[in-house]
Design a protein around this motif. Structure first.
Motif, PDB file in Angstrom:
ATOM      1  N   LEU A 151      -0.549 -12.480  17.766  1.00 43.03           N
ATOM      2  CA  LEU A 151       0.503 -13.326  18.328  1.00 43.03           C
ATOM      3  C   LEU A 151       0.413 -13.344  19.842  1.00 43.03           C
ATOM      4  CD1 LEU A 151       3.261 -14.897  18.162  1.00 43.03           C
ATOM      5  CD2 LEU A 151       4.384 -12.643  18.179  1.00 43.03           C
ATOM      6  N   PHE A 152       0.364 -14.546  20.413  1.00 40.37           N
ATOM      7  CA  PHE A 152       0.531 -14.700  21.858  1.00 40.37           C
ATOM      8  C   PHE A 152       1.972 -15.120  22.084  1.00 40.37           C
ATOM      9  CE2 PHE A 152       0.180 -17.478  25.747  1.00 40.37           C
ATOM     10  CZ  PHE A 152       0.088 -16.422  26.635  1.00 40.37           C
ATOM     11  N   TRP A 153       2.752 -14.220  22.695  1.00 39.85           N
ATOM     12  CA  TRP A 153       4.176 -14.466  22.865  1.00 39.85           C
ATOM     13  C   TRP A 153       4.513 -14.718  24.324  1.00 39.85           C
ATOM     14  CZ3 TRP A 153       8.047 -15.556  19.636  1.00 39.85           C
ATOM     15  CH2 TRP A 153       9.359 -15.554  20.162  1.00 39.85           C
TER      16      TRP A 153
ATOM     17  N   GLY B  96     -11.784 -15.207  12.006  1.00 39.65           N
ATOM     18  CA  GLY B  96     -11.123 -15.414  10.726  1.00 39.65           C
ATOM     19  C   GLY B  96      -9.671 -15.019  10.701  1.00 39.65           C
ATOM     20  N   LYS B  97      -9.170 -14.446  11.760  1.00 42.03           N
ATOM     21  CA  LYS B  97      -7.787 -14.004  11.814  1.00 42.03           C
ATOM     22  C   LYS B  97      -6.851 -15.177  12.082  1.00 42.03           C
ATOM     23  CE  LYS B  97      -8.629  -9.488  11.542  1.00 42.03           C
ATOM     24  NZ  LYS B  97      -8.124  -8.644  10.453  1.00 42.03           N
ATOM     25  N   LYS B  98      -5.602 -15.042  11.609  1.00 41.95           N
ATOM     26  CA  LYS B  98      -4.590 -16.051  11.916  1.00 41.95           C
ATOM     27  C   LYS B  98      -3.957 -15.698  13.254  1.00 41.95           C
ATOM     28  CE  LYS B  98      -0.334 -18.258  10.305  1.00 41.95           C
ATOM     29  NZ  LYS B  98       0.636 -18.427   9.205  1.00 41.95           N
ATOM     30  N   ILE B  99      -4.148 -16.573  14.226  1.00 39.54           N
ATOM     31  CA  ILE B  99      -3.629 -16.364  15.572  1.00 39.54           C
ATOM     32  C   ILE B  99      -2.524 -17.378  15.833  1.00 39.54           C
ATOM     33  CG2 ILE B  99      -4.161 -16.357  18.032  1.00 39.54           C
ATOM     34  CD1 ILE B  99      -7.003 -15.555  17.347  1.00 39.54           C
ATOM     35  N   VAL B 100      -1.355 -16.884  16.206  1.00 40.08           N
ATOM     36  CA  VAL B 100      -0.197 -17.727  16.485  1.00 40.08           C
ATOM     37  C   VAL B 100       0.030 -17.774  17.996  1.00 40.08           C
ATOM     38  CG1 VAL B 100       2.287 -18.019  16.168  1.00 40.08           C
ATOM     39  CG2 VAL B 100       0.866 -17.247  14.258  1.00 40.08           C
ATOM     40  N   VAL B 101       0.251 -18.973  18.515  1.00 43.05           N
ATOM     41  CA  VAL B 101       0.439 -19.178  19.956  1.00 43.05           C
ATOM     42  C   VAL B 101       1.796 -19.832  20.184  1.00 43.05           C
ATOM     43  CG1 VAL B 101      -0.432 -20.341  22.026  1.00 43.05           C
ATOM     44  CG2 VAL B 101      -2.042 -19.442  20.317  1.00 43.05           C
TER      45      VAL B 101
ATOM     46  N   GLY C 105      -0.374  -7.368  13.610  1.00 44.76           N
ATOM     47  CA  GLY C 105      -1.104  -6.210  14.109  1.00 44.76           C
ATOM     48  C   GLY C 105      -1.273  -6.140  15.607  1.00 44.76           C
ATOM     49  N   HIS C 106      -1.448  -7.292  16.269  1.00 48.59           N
ATOM     50  CA  HIS C 106      -1.726  -7.306  17.702  1.00 48.59           C
ATOM     51  C   HIS C 106      -0.876  -8.380  18.390  1.00 48.59           C
ATOM     52  CE1 HIS C 106      -5.253  -5.123  16.279  1.00 48.59           C
ATOM     53  NE2 HIS C 106      -5.494  -4.754  17.529  1.00 48.59           N
ATOM     54  N   VAL C 107      -0.307  -8.044  19.538  1.00 46.92           N
ATOM     55  CA  VAL C 107       0.538  -8.965  20.300  1.00 46.92           C
ATOM     56  C   VAL C 107       0.086  -8.965  21.760  1.00 46.92           C
ATOM     57  CG1 VAL C 107       2.875  -9.556  21.036  1.00 46.92           C
ATOM     58  CG2 VAL C 107       2.505  -8.502  18.794  1.00 46.92           C
ATOM     59  N   VAL C 108      -0.111 -10.153  22.297  1.00 50.33           N
ATOM     60  CA  VAL C 108      -0.348 -10.334  23.733  1.00 50.33           C
ATOM     61  C   VAL C 108       0.903 -10.982  24.301  1.00 50.33           C
ATOM     62  CG1 VAL C 108      -1.765 -11.426  25.499  1.00 50.33           C
ATOM     63  CG2 VAL C 108      -2.832 -10.601  23.386  1.00 50.33           C
TER      64      VAL C 108
END
Length: 297
Positions: free
Chosen positions: A73-75, A5-10, A107-110
């Protein structure tokens, strides 16, 4: 625990790693938000299943706006232009990411980093990835840096040479280093985006085994069906070749500086283990992805 359910940005969702991340998130039931400079590069099937934000990662305000409401976020620092200083380029991209993370409370970044970033300086353009690590570590987010080995896909940059049986490199021919399939990196990145962790972490992605260029040439010889010979070129000759190809002096130095800075006494901070080892062998990858492009005999 997963977070469908989280918004994940790639970011860089059409790249070798990002495209795999997107596919796995879709298969996990996630509708990711993709930051892409040219939406036309996305295939139609993917476009129907994602949210697209056209965005230049070099535009800090655009990145902040595009990541509004993101939980994860996947950066990936996008490739540096040929006429740029890659260290400065990656540092600026990292600053844009850090600004967006803080402004939007992500909250979280890869982060897609590299083996050699632990040196902080003296590893060519990888120094820019090291600076991005530091900038992200200064945010309030939970961060994991994926320190990846040498991409199999780098071999796609000289198909003509492989057809001619040549594998030139500025790395010492007997220097063993991690070689990895970018798809495997994407799988680890997706797993991280779908799981919980806390603090500042790093996770090396080393592929199935360390290989020398001499060993790589032998593997490719079998996969391609004709002899491939690894040859060592000097760092200065490599710089000259890059300049002749149209790269700026800073960019040429950034690329040449990687092999110059990491091949003399460098030992990766992250040891090979069950955590850092991924499954795809170079031979299997070469049969599927390289042989059709080079031609076998």
């Amino acid at each position: 625990m997963t977070h469908i359910g989280k918004k994940i940005v790639v970011t860089t969702p059409t790249g070798h790693v990002g495209s795999r991340v997107v596919r796995l998130l879709l298969q996990a039931g996630v509708r990711p938000t993709l930051l892409v400079r040219d939406p036309a590069r996305l295939d139609a099937v993917t476009r129907d299943r994602v949210d697209i934000v056209q965005c230049d990662q070099g535009d800090s305000d655009a990145v902040r706006h595009a990541t509004r409401g993101a939980d994860r976020l996947f950066w990936v620092d996008p490739p540096a232009p040929a006429d740029s200083n890659p260290i400065a380029h990656y540092t600026r991209m990292g600053a844009n990411a850090a600004h967006a993370v803080e402004a939007n409370g992500i909250g979280h970044v890869v982060f897609l980093s590299s083996v050699g970033a632990e040196k902080r300086t003296g590893a060519g353009e990888i120094d820019g990835l090291a600076r991005t690590e530091l900038l992200l570590d200064e945010t309030s987010a939970e961060v994991v840096h994926l320190r990846c080995g040498y991409f199999f896909t780098n071999l796609l940059m000289d198909l003509a040479g492989l057809r001619a049986g040549q594998l030139p490199t500025s790395w010492p021919l007997d220097y063993p280093m991690a070689w990895v399939d970018p798809r495997d990196i994407g799988e680890i990145a997706a797993a991280r985006l779908l799981s919980d962790w806390s603090g500042r972490q790093r996770q090396a992605v080393h592929g199935p085994q360390d290989l020398t260029f001499t060993q790589v040439a032998a593997i490719l010889s079998r996969a391609l069906g004709h002899p491939i010979r690894a040859t060592r070129i000097s760092h200065n000759d490599f710089r000259a070749t890059l300049r002749a190809a149209g790269l700026s002096p800073d960019h040429a130095e950034g690329i040449a500086g990687m092999s110059a800075g990491l091949s003399e006494g460098f030992v990766p901070e992250d040891k090979r283990s069950i955590i850092t080892t991924t499954p795809t062998a170079l031979a299997a990858w070469a049969h599927v992805h390289l042989a059709p492009l080079v031609g076998t005999s």
